[in-house]
Design an enzyme around this catalytic site. Structure first.
Site, mmCIF file in Angstrom:
data_model
loop_
_atom_site.group_PDB
_atom_site.id
_atom_site.type_symbol
_atom_site.label_atom_id
_atom_site.label_comp_id
_atom_site.label_asym_id
_atom_site.label_seq_id
_atom_site.Cartn_x
_atom_site.Cartn_y
_atom_site.Cartn_z
ATOM 1 N N ALA A 33 0.843 -1.191 0.000
ATOM 2 C CA ALA A 33 0.000 0.000 0.000
ATOM 3 C C ALA A 33 0.878 1.240 0.000
ATOM 4 O O ALA A 33 2.105 1.154 -0.071
ATOM 5 C CB ALA A 33 -0.914 -0.012 1.220
ATOM 6 N N ASN A 34 0.268 2.411 0.033
ATOM 7 C CA ASN A 34 1.026 3.645 0.249
ATOM 8 C C ASN A 34 0.197 4.590 1.112
ATOM 9 O O ASN A 34 -0.951 4.286 1.448
ATOM 10 C CB ASN A 34 1.464 4.275 -1.083
ATOM 11 C CG ASN A 34 0.290 4.765 -1.898
ATOM 12 O OD1 ASN A 34 -0.410 5.686 -1.512
ATOM 13 N ND2 ASN A 34 0.056 4.120 -3.037
ATOM 14 N N ARG A 35 0.775 5.723 1.467
ATOM 15 C CA ARG A 35 0.166 6.575 2.487
ATOM 16 C C ARG A 35 -0.841 7.600 1.956
ATOM 17 O O ARG A 35 -1.277 8.465 2.692
ATOM 18 C CB ARG A 35 1.250 7.327 3.266
ATOM 19 C CG ARG A 35 2.137 6.435 4.102
ATOM 20 C CD ARG A 35 3.030 7.287 4.989
ATOM 21 N NE ARG A 35 4.103 6.511 5.581
ATOM 22 C CZ ARG A 35 3.936 5.721 6.641
ATOM 23 N NH1 ARG A 35 2.751 5.611 7.212
ATOM 24 N NH2 ARG A 35 4.961 5.045 7.111
ATOM 25 N N ALA A 99 -2.411 7.986 -6.057
ATOM 26 C CA ALA A 99 -1.030 7.526 -5.874
ATOM 27 C C ALA A 99 -0.994 6.059 -6.300
ATOM 28 O O ALA A 99 -1.182 5.145 -5.493
ATOM 29 C CB ALA A 99 -0.604 7.692 -4.422
#
Ligand code: CTP
Ligand code: CA
Length: 218
Positions: A33-35, A99
């Site tokens: 995942a990413n933030r 993103a």
């Protein structure tokens, strides 16, 4: 009425927005995942709807309410996001705020077990949705990318503008720590100019961007 929004500067336009992170599965219970919080993209979708547009919001996994007057499609992976974007065409404007994970792994169909030791993940590139739209037969009239950069903000954005054939890149200076925060500092990079916007709440950035887009389409 289904859409009770007053006529506005984007009435009659279809605006496509991607937002949030993507999740790339490793096995049935784990993801990469990413933030990204999705806040900026959701604020842009809300502002576009308030300006009278028909809005399709393609959202990665986020915990945010759907803005009023927005048609939301939830996806997990970059590939699913790319497919949903293609399916939502044609659009007058596409604003790609998501993103998107640059890489995916071939997920294991069974849960990886600790006793088997650390997995050897091998990565494959994901489709670049912005670059695909840049060359698409149904290319949106105005194609807007985002770029979160920590250094050489404007020159990196200019390179992305050219390589992905976008019209604008909204360059977000994240050298402070704004990922997940409520404010953004923006440089709007077009083929002709760079506009430096004052740091502002994500809702204000969204409204300003939608106003600029409406001007551009006039
Ligand atoms: N983007 C996309 N699909 C991808 C990767 C990025 O549509 N697979 C879009 C993003 O939504 C954003 C723009 O491209 O609008 C720039 O994303 P960014 O991650 O900054 O660019 P990259 O080309 O992936 O470069 P890097 O991550 O190395 O900075
Ligand atoms: Ca990237």
């Amino acid at each position: 009425a289904v859409n009770a929004v007053e006529p506005g500067p984007l009435t009659g336009k279809h605006v496509l927005v991607t937002a949030g992170p993507t999740h790339e599965p490793i096995d049935p219970v784990r993801v990469i995942a990413n933030r990204s919080s999705g806040k900026q993209g959701f604020a842009i979708a809300a502002a576009a709807a308030q300006a009278g547009a028909r809005v399709t919001l393609i959202a990665g996994p986020v915990s945010l309410p759907t803005p009023g007057g927005v048609a939301r499609i939830d996806v997990e992976t970059a590939q699913q996001m790319a497919d949903a974007v293609e399916e939502a065409l044609p659009a007058d404007v596409a604003i790609l705020v998501a993103a998107v994970a640059d890489w995916r792994v071939e997920p294991s169909s069974a849960k990886l077990k600790k006793a088997d030791g650390p997995p050897q993940l091998s990565f494959a590139p994901n489709p670049d949705i912005l670059a695909i739209l840049g060359e698409h037969p149904d290319r949106p009239t105005l194609l807007v990318g985002f770029a979160a950069e920590t250094q050489d903000v404007v020159s990196n954005a200019e390179a992305k503008l050219r390589s992905k054939k976008a019209d604008w890149i909204v360059a977000n200076d994240v050298s402070g720590n704004v990922m997940g925060g409520s404010h953004n500092r923006i440089h709007l990079v077009t083929k002709q100019s760079v506009e430096d916007w004052p740091e502002a709440a994500k809702e204000d950035v969204a409204r300003h961007l939608i106003t600029r887009i409406a001007q551009e389409l006039e």
